[in-house]
Design a protein around this motif. Structure first.
Motif, mmCIF file in Angstrom:
data_model
loop_
_atom_site.group_PDB
_atom_site.id
_atom_site.type_symbol
_atom_site.label_atom_id
_atom_site.label_comp_id
_atom_site.label_asym_id
_atom_site.label_seq_id
_atom_site.Cartn_x
_atom_site.Cartn_y
_atom_site.Cartn_z
ATOM 1 N N ILE A 260 0.837 -1.201 0.000
ATOM 2 C CA ILE A 260 0.000 0.000 0.000
ATOM 3 C C ILE A 260 0.872 1.251 0.000
ATOM 4 N N GLN A 261 1.865 1.278 0.857
ATOM 5 C CA GLN A 261 2.717 2.459 0.961
ATOM 6 C C GLN A 261 3.468 2.716 -0.346
ATOM 7 N N ARG A 262 3.887 1.645 -1.002
ATOM 8 C CA ARG A 262 4.653 1.772 -2.247
ATOM 9 C C ARG A 262 3.852 2.492 -3.338
ATOM 10 N N THR A 263 2.539 2.346 -3.344
ATOM 11 C CA THR A 263 1.717 2.970 -4.389
ATOM 12 C C THR A 263 1.536 4.473 -4.167
ATOM 13 N N CYS A 264 1.982 4.970 -3.009
ATOM 14 C CA CYS A 264 1.781 6.387 -2.683
ATOM 15 C C CYS A 264 3.091 7.161 -2.543
ATOM 16 N N ILE A 265 4.216 6.519 -2.796
ATOM 17 C CA ILE A 265 5.517 7.159 -2.576
ATOM 18 C C ILE A 265 6.332 7.147 -3.869
ATOM 19 N N GLY A 266 7.024 8.237 -4.106
ATOM 20 C CA GLY A 266 7.906 8.303 -5.275
ATOM 21 C C GLY A 266 7.291 9.078 -6.424
ATOM 22 N N GLU A 267 8.108 9.361 -7.413
ATOM 23 C CA GLU A 267 7.676 10.189 -8.541
ATOM 24 C C GLU A 267 6.541 9.562 -9.342
ATOM 25 N N GLY A 268 6.572 8.240 -9.483
ATOM 26 C CA GLY A 268 5.548 7.590 -10.286
ATOM 27 C C GLY A 268 4.387 7.047 -9.479
ATOM 28 N N ALA A 269 4.203 7.554 -8.267
ATOM 29 C CA ALA A 269 3.148 7.034 -7.405
ATOM 30 C C ALA A 269 1.776 7.189 -8.064
ATOM 31 N N ALA A 270 0.979 6.150 -7.977
ATOM 32 C CA ALA A 270 -0.356 6.182 -8.584
ATOM 33 C C ALA A 270 -1.364 6.886 -7.688
ATOM 34 N N PHE A 271 -1.066 6.973 -6.385
ATOM 35 C CA PHE A 271 -2.001 7.582 -5.429
ATOM 36 C C PHE A 271 -1.246 8.540 -4.514
ATOM 37 N N ASP A 272 -2.025 9.386 -3.835
ATOM 38 C CA ASP A 272 -1.446 10.372 -2.922
ATOM 39 C C ASP A 272 -1.761 10.078 -1.463
ATOM 40 N N SER A 273 -2.793 9.296 -1.210
ATOM 41 C CA SER A 273 -3.202 8.990 0.158
ATOM 42 C C SER A 273 -3.966 7.675 0.167
ATOM 43 N N VAL A 274 -4.242 7.181 1.375
ATOM 44 C CA VAL A 274 -4.953 5.914 1.528
ATOM 45 C C VAL A 274 -6.148 6.111 2.455
ATOM 46 N N LEU A 275 -7.269 5.528 2.081
ATOM 47 C CA LEU A 275 -8.421 5.432 2.977
ATOM 48 C C LEU A 275 -8.564 3.978 3.383
ATOM 49 N N GLY A 276 -8.313 3.689 4.655
ATOM 50 C CA GLY A 276 -8.504 2.343 5.182
ATOM 51 C C GLY A 276 -9.890 2.239 5.780
ATOM 52 N N ASP A 277 -10.769 1.478 5.131
ATOM 53 C CA ASP A 277 -12.181 1.434 5.522
ATOM 54 C C ASP A 277 -12.418 0.343 6.565
ATOM 55 N N ARG A 278 -12.024 0.603 7.813
ATOM 56 C CA ARG A 278 -12.299 -0.342 8.896
ATOM 57 C C ARG A 278 -13.770 -0.269 9.314
ATOM 58 N N ARG A 279 -14.478 0.765 8.902
ATOM 59 C CA ARG A 279 -15.909 0.816 9.159
ATOM 60 C C ARG A 279 -16.609 -0.310 8.403
ATOM 61 N N LYS A 280 -16.204 -0.525 7.158
ATOM 62 C CA LYS A 280 -16.787 -1.604 6.356
ATOM 63 C C LYS A 280 -16.331 -2.965 6.859
ATOM 64 N N VAL A 281 -15.061 -3.070 7.222
ATOM 65 C CA VAL A 281 -14.494 -4.358 7.624
ATOM 66 C C VAL A 281 -14.983 -4.778 9.003
ATOM 67 N N ASN A 282 -14.933 -3.838 9.979
ATOM 68 C CA ASN A 282 -15.216 -4.180 11.375
ATOM 69 C C ASN A 282 -16.337 -3.375 12.011
ATOM 70 N N GLY A 283 -16.907 -2.440 11.255
ATOM 71 C CA GLY A 283 -17.943 -1.593 11.841
ATOM 72 C C GLY A 283 -17.395 -0.529 12.765
ATOM 73 N N THR A 284 -16.101 -0.187 12.621
ATOM 74 C CA THR A 284 -15.500 0.809 13.522
ATOM 75 C C THR A 284 -15.317 2.156 12.821
ATOM 76 N N PHE A 285 -14.106 2.457 12.355
ATOM 77 C CA PHE A 285 -13.844 3.778 11.785
ATOM 78 C C PHE A 285 -13.059 3.677 10.477
#
Length: 411
Positions: A260-285
């Motif tokens: 996950i971190q690799r996709t957001c770091i470096g000049e050719g990064a495909a993304f700028d940030s990550v949303l971890g949806d623990r609300r969907k997974v565990n009903g939390t946040f």
């Protein structure tokens, strides 16, 4: 030219020279602390002021109330969840060097993601902070500074200690330390939240092991056994101007942080940030993670008080018993009922306006009337109060039981 004209001209030149926002209070800024050299995430010398903004208390209270979700996770390390966070004071951080570093990153994202989708399209429902402010737009202008929708700016929370808040305001976030408190489920980054309750987990209170996985879905919301940690009344939170850009959405139960971190770091990064949806997974946040300190500006420091239903209930119950002993008890006063109902709405939030037996136990302990046995006797007491046999106690059942207990206490 008049002295006012000269002052205005001087202020404008200073803003242009240092590339400062138009709405910064320059008198407060000029009285700030001079910080020499590089430190933490800050790359050069700076001036930093913490400008007291009493006019922002109401705005922040609305944001806190709107994003409050009463969900218990193990990150609380046994500490109870407050039933409301009452904003005490708000300070705006005026740090010219950290601001310029942030603005440079804004322009970088603008060039890279010129056709990036809006946050509402990238994030299901949009961040809760963003959704709340959007809902208020038809009813008047928010006093929060304007954000840049083109690059995915939004307001997010970061909870930490009073000591750390001061360090972040002056020296920016330190990525070598990020994750020591918030965990590394998505790699070493700056962890932010859309819900004030989530960020409160990392404020003043118990310290211990880094992040553990949240409670298993479907289990009762119950803190671990044993005495609870000492209550900390006051804490601080940073309301951050956050640059999300192109968001990588993750609803994996066991994400691989390196990937996950690799996709957001470096000049050719495909993304700028990550949303971890623990609300969907565990009903939390849901958690938002950024891997550059230049993507987050610590805009506001909010000092707040944690309000606990069981403590306020204890005070009101004591007052009602005193009136009963004087033969003046006719039930809770309108003000007492208003306060109790308001706090009940938050206390009972996990079960949609009702409480389970563990929440009942907390209230009975608060008035020194716990059942002798927390297993069998508690179940029997719960069944007696729950006259509807719904399996959860509602407001009317609670109120009727408390009236009975007040009258029994003064016989």
């Amino acid at each position: 030219p008049s002295s006012q004209d000269l002052v205005a001209t001087g202020e404008e030149r200073l803003r242009q020279l240092l590339d400062l926002p138009a709405d910064w209070d320059l008198i407060a800024f000029c009285r700030g602390k001079h910080l020499s050299g590089r430190s933490g995430g800050r790359e050069a010398s700076a001036t930093c002021a913490k400008h007291h903004c009493p006019e922002m208390v109401g705005e922040m209270q609305g944001l806190f109330d709107a994003t409050f979700r009463k969900i218990y996770t193990r990150d609380r390390r046994g500490a109870p969840i407050a039933d409301r966070f009452k904003v005490q004071s708000v300070y705006r951080v005026l740090n010219d060097q950290v601001w310029r570093e942030y603005k440079r990153h804004v322009e970088k994202i603008r060039l890279l993601r010129w056709n990036c989708a809006a946050l509402e399209q990238q994030i299901p429902g949009g961040p809760d902070t963003h959704a709340y402010l959007q809902s208020r737009r038809p009813h008047g202008h928010s006093s929060l500074p304007q954000l840049d929708a083109q690059v995915g700016e939004c307001w997010l929370f970061h909870g930490t200690s009073f000591e750390a808040v001061a360090g972040i305001a002056e020296n920016d976030f330190k990525l070598d330390l990020a994750g020591s408190n918030a965990g590394t489920l998505y790699g070493k980054g700056i962890y932010l939240a859309e819900n004030v309750t989530k960020s409160d987990e990392y404020g003043e209170g118990p310290r211990g092991r880094a992040r553990e996985e949240e409670e298993t879905p479907g289990r009762e919301m119950r803190p671990p056994p044993g005495p609870p940690p000492e209550l900390r009344r006051y804490s601080a939170m940073i309301v951050c101007r956050s640059l999300l850009g192109k968001v990588r959405y993750s609803d994996e139960r066991n994400p691989r942080p390196d990937d996950i971190q690799r996709t957001c770091i470096g000049e050719g990064a495909a993304f700028d940030s990550v949303l971890g949806d623990r609300r969907k997974v565990n009903g939390t946040f849901r958690e938002f993670v950024m891997y550059s300190d230049d993507q987050v500006y610590p805009e506001f420091i909010v000092v707040y008080e944690r309000i606990f239903f069981h403590e306020r209930f204890q005070e009101i119950f004591r007052d009602m018993v005193d009136r009963c002993r004087r033969r003046q008890f006719r039930g809770p006063t309108p003000e007492e009922q208003r306060v109790l109902q308001s706090l009940w709405d938050h206390y009972a939030m996990p079960h949609k306006g009702k409480i389970d037996k563990w929440q009942l136990l907390d209230l009975l302990k608060a008035i020194n009337q716990p059942p002798a046995d927390e297993e069998g006797d508690l179940d029997e007491t719960f069944r007696e109060i729950n006259t509807s046999r719904s399996g959860q106690i509602d407001w009317n059942e609670f109120l009727a039981e408390m009236n009975d207990r007040v009258q029994n206490s003064c016989r």
